[in-house]
Design an enzyme around this catalytic site. Structure first.
Site, PDB file in Angstrom:
ATOM      1  N   LYS A   1      74.973   9.862 -15.939  1.00  7.06           N
ATOM      2  CA  LYS A   1      76.121  10.771 -15.831  1.00  7.06           C
ATOM      3  C   LYS A   1      76.448  11.134 -14.370  1.00  7.06           C
ATOM      4  O   LYS A   1      77.580  11.485 -14.063  1.00  7.06           O
ATOM      5  CB  LYS A   1      75.861  12.056 -16.628  1.00  7.06           C
ATOM      6  CG  LYS A   1      75.942  11.851 -18.134  1.00  7.06           C
ATOM      7  CD  LYS A   1      75.769  13.184 -18.846  1.00  7.06           C
ATOM      8  CE  LYS A   1      76.050  13.052 -20.327  1.00  7.06           C
ATOM      9  NZ  LYS A   1      76.054  14.354 -21.007  1.00  7.06           N
TER      10      LYS A   1
ATOM     11  N   ASP B   1      81.903  17.417 -22.307  1.00  7.34           N
ATOM     12  CA  ASP B   1      80.847  18.263 -22.881  1.00  7.34           C
ATOM     13  C   ASP B   1      81.220  19.745 -22.775  1.00  7.34           C
ATOM     14  O   ASP B   1      80.996  20.522 -23.712  1.00  7.34           O
ATOM     15  CB  ASP B   1      79.514  18.046 -22.144  1.00  7.34           C
ATOM     16  CG  ASP B   1      78.803  16.774 -22.594  1.00  7.34           C
ATOM     17  OD1 ASP B   1      79.053  16.321 -23.729  1.00  7.34           O
ATOM     18  OD2 ASP B   1      78.000  16.242 -21.802  1.00  7.34           O
TER      19      ASP B   1
HETATM   20  P1  NAP Z   1      68.048  17.458 -18.943  1.00 11.76           P
HETATM   21  O1  NAP Z   1      69.084  17.256 -17.890  1.00 11.76           O
HETATM   22  O2  NAP Z   1      66.786  16.661 -18.923  1.00 11.76           O
HETATM   23  O3  NAP Z   1      67.658  19.035 -18.864  1.00 11.76           O
HETATM   24  C1  NAP Z   1      66.725  19.594 -19.733  1.00 11.76           C
HETATM   25  C2  NAP Z   1      66.398  21.029 -19.282  1.00 11.76           C
HETATM   26  O4  NAP Z   1      65.413  21.537 -20.195  1.00 11.76           O
HETATM   27  C3  NAP Z   1      65.775  21.120 -17.895  1.00 11.76           C
HETATM   28  O5  NAP Z   1      66.120  22.357 -17.320  1.00 11.76           O
HETATM   29  C4  NAP Z   1      64.280  21.084 -18.204  1.00 11.76           C
HETATM   30  O6  NAP Z   1      63.471  21.697 -17.237  1.00 11.76           O
HETATM   31  C5  NAP Z   1      64.233  21.909 -19.472  1.00 11.76           C
HETATM   32  N1  NAP Z   1      63.048  21.610 -20.258  1.00 11.76           N
HETATM   33  C6  NAP Z   1      62.647  20.402 -20.720  1.00 11.76           C
HETATM   34  N2  NAP Z   1      61.499  20.537 -21.410  1.00 11.76           N
HETATM   35  C7  NAP Z   1      61.173  21.854 -21.374  1.00 11.76           C
HETATM   36  C8  NAP Z   1      60.076  22.614 -21.886  1.00 11.76           C
HETATM   37  N3  NAP Z   1      59.101  22.050 -22.609  1.00 11.76           N
HETATM   38  N4  NAP Z   1      60.068  23.948 -21.650  1.00 11.76           N
HETATM   39  C9  NAP Z   1      61.056  24.536 -20.926  1.00 11.76           C
HETATM   40  N5  NAP Z   1      62.106  23.864 -20.416  1.00 11.76           N
HETATM   41  C10 NAP Z   1      62.155  22.539 -20.634  1.00 11.76           C
HETATM   42  O7  NAP Z   1      68.638  17.255 -20.391  1.00 11.76           O
HETATM   43  P2  NAP Z   1      70.157  17.562 -20.869  1.00 11.76           P
HETATM   44  O8  NAP Z   1      70.986  16.377 -20.668  1.00 11.76           O
HETATM   45  O9  NAP Z   1      70.542  18.847 -20.211  1.00 11.76           O
HETATM   46  O10 NAP Z   1      69.992  17.741 -22.452  1.00 11.76           O
HETATM   47  C11 NAP Z   1      69.309  18.871 -22.996  1.00 11.76           C
HETATM   48  C12 NAP Z   1      69.448  18.844 -24.520  1.00 11.76           C
HETATM   49  O11 NAP Z   1      70.816  19.055 -24.896  1.00 11.76           O
HETATM   50  C13 NAP Z   1      69.048  17.497 -25.161  1.00 11.76           C
HETATM   51  O12 NAP Z   1      68.319  17.752 -26.329  1.00 11.76           O
HETATM   52  C14 NAP Z   1      70.362  16.848 -25.505  1.00 11.76           C
HETATM   53  O13 NAP Z   1      70.280  15.998 -26.641  1.00 11.76           O
HETATM   54  C15 NAP Z   1      71.215  18.080 -25.844  1.00 11.76           C
HETATM   55  N6  NAP Z   1      72.664  17.815 -25.672  1.00 11.76           N
HETATM   56  C16 NAP Z   1      73.460  17.985 -26.762  1.00 11.76           C
HETATM   57  C17 NAP Z   1      74.823  17.762 -26.644  1.00 11.76           C
HETATM   58  C18 NAP Z   1      75.705  17.951 -27.849  1.00 11.76           C
HETATM   59  O14 NAP Z   1      76.822  17.413 -27.867  1.00 11.76           O
HETATM   60  N7  NAP Z   1      75.291  18.729 -28.837  1.00 11.76           N
HETATM   61  C19 NAP Z   1      75.377  17.383 -25.415  1.00 11.76           C
HETATM   62  C20 NAP Z   1      74.531  17.228 -24.314  1.00 11.76           C
HETATM   63  C21 NAP Z   1      73.160  17.452 -24.465  1.00 11.76           C
HETATM   64  P3  NAP Z   1      62.588  20.800 -16.246  1.00 11.76           P
HETATM   65  O15 NAP Z   1      63.547  20.266 -15.234  1.00 11.76           O
HETATM   66  O16 NAP Z   1      61.589  21.756 -15.737  1.00 11.76           O
HETATM   67  O17 NAP Z   1      61.993  19.671 -17.045  1.00 11.76           O
END
Ligand code: NAP
Length: 282
Positions: A68, A104
């Protein structure tokens, strides 16, 4: 024939082909939506796919993790939302210019508006996580007049600071702060939180037994819970919030909305949302 598709890696779990092929069929548009998995060691293929768009062999692309941000230098322009969020999930051509957009943020806003009953008083949200999806959610909430607290796990808190520097400081609105994603800090935030958004992957299949909300900590009484995770359809966070008497939903509606908005960029057509829900619930 309309050629659409998705770039990312891995892509085997993606629901996007089901959504977009249902959209094409419902509007009698001849076309297909293909997956273009690009392994990290093949990243040069991003430029090839972008060229296929410029040559109009591909008419529209979605982009997902982990590209992205990486796709941005290959594009001509970003929409204002993609620019602010710093991430692109939709590519379309406009007068021979290749535009990067982010659906998004408006997708989240459209779905949460359906879900949240706005009480009319100050709107306060708590967003768990500070990654890519959190950036889109925070951008959407600030635009919609919310105050936003972030809850993050990392002791150095750089991710949260970066996000606040990107969105809050330029406007001088002072609408954001952050805490640690821990019981003590969350308790100190106090009442008045109307919306909690999980933007971490915690609770996502196959680790569906986990919740990002600390064990034993009561939810704020007036809060509604929006979990961006949509696989499984009911997450532990949503189940526990509903058991506590709160309104709670997973992020399937955001997925549907962002897909509909991307589809509109490519075709100029609005897809009935029932078509999209039927496609993913089948
Ligand atoms: P990302 O960029 O990897 O960010 C994930 C965030 O969660 C980071 O701040 C990370 O912190 C934190 N995190 C991960 N594991 C954790 C834990 N065990 N405890 C506390 N914090 C934790 O991922 P993303 O793209 O933002 O996506 C996040 C979620 O949203 C995914 O499940 C994705 O499928 C969902 N999503 C859904 C939609 C929808 O249309 N519904 C759209 C986009 C995303 P660290 O940096 O410290 O690891």
């Amino acid at each position: 024939m309309m050629q659409l598709g998705l770039i990312g890696y891995p892509l085997s779990q993606s629901l996007s082909p089901k959504l977009h092929e249902a959209a094409l069929a419902s509007l009698a548009i001849h076309g297909e939506y293909l997956l273009y998995p690009v392994a990290p060691e093949e990243i040069v293929r991003l430029a090839e796919l972008v060229k296929h768009m410029r040559d109009r062999e591909i008419n529209g692309l979605n982009v997902t993790i982990p590209y992205k941000q990486a796709i941005i230098p290959l594009l001509d322009e970003l929409t204002s939302s993609a620019q602010a969020i710093g991430a692109v999930n939709t590519l379309y051509l406009n007068n021979d210019k290749l535009i990067g957009h982010n659906t998004d943020a408006p997708g989240f806003l459209a779905d949460q508006a359906r879900f949240i009953r706005n009480s009319g008083i100050e709107k306060k949200a708590l967003v768990l996580g500070a990654g890519g999806a959190a950036r889109a959610v925070v951008y959407a909430l600030l635009k919609d007049g919310w105050k936003v607290s972030l809850a993050v796990r990392r002791a150095d808190l750089n991710q949260a600071r970066t996000l606040i520097e990107a969105f809050d400081q330029p406007t001088g609105s002072n609408s954001m702060d952050f805490v640690l994603l821990e019981a003590g800090d969350l308790e100190r935030l106090g009442s008045g939180i109307q919306l909690i958004v999980n933007a971490t992957p915690i609770g996502m299949f196959p680790e569906a037994d986990f919740s990002p909300w600390p064990n034993g900590l009561p939810f704020p009484k007036e809060a509604a819970i929006y979990d961006l995770v949509y696989n499984p359809r009911q997450t532990r966070l949503v189940r526990e919030a509903q058991n506590a008497g709160l309104r709670a939903t997973t992020g399937l509606g955001m997925l549907v909305e962002q897909a509909a908005l991307s589809f509109a960029c490519w075709t100029g057509r609005d897809v009935p949302r029932e078509v999209l829900y039927a496609a993913v619930e089948a």
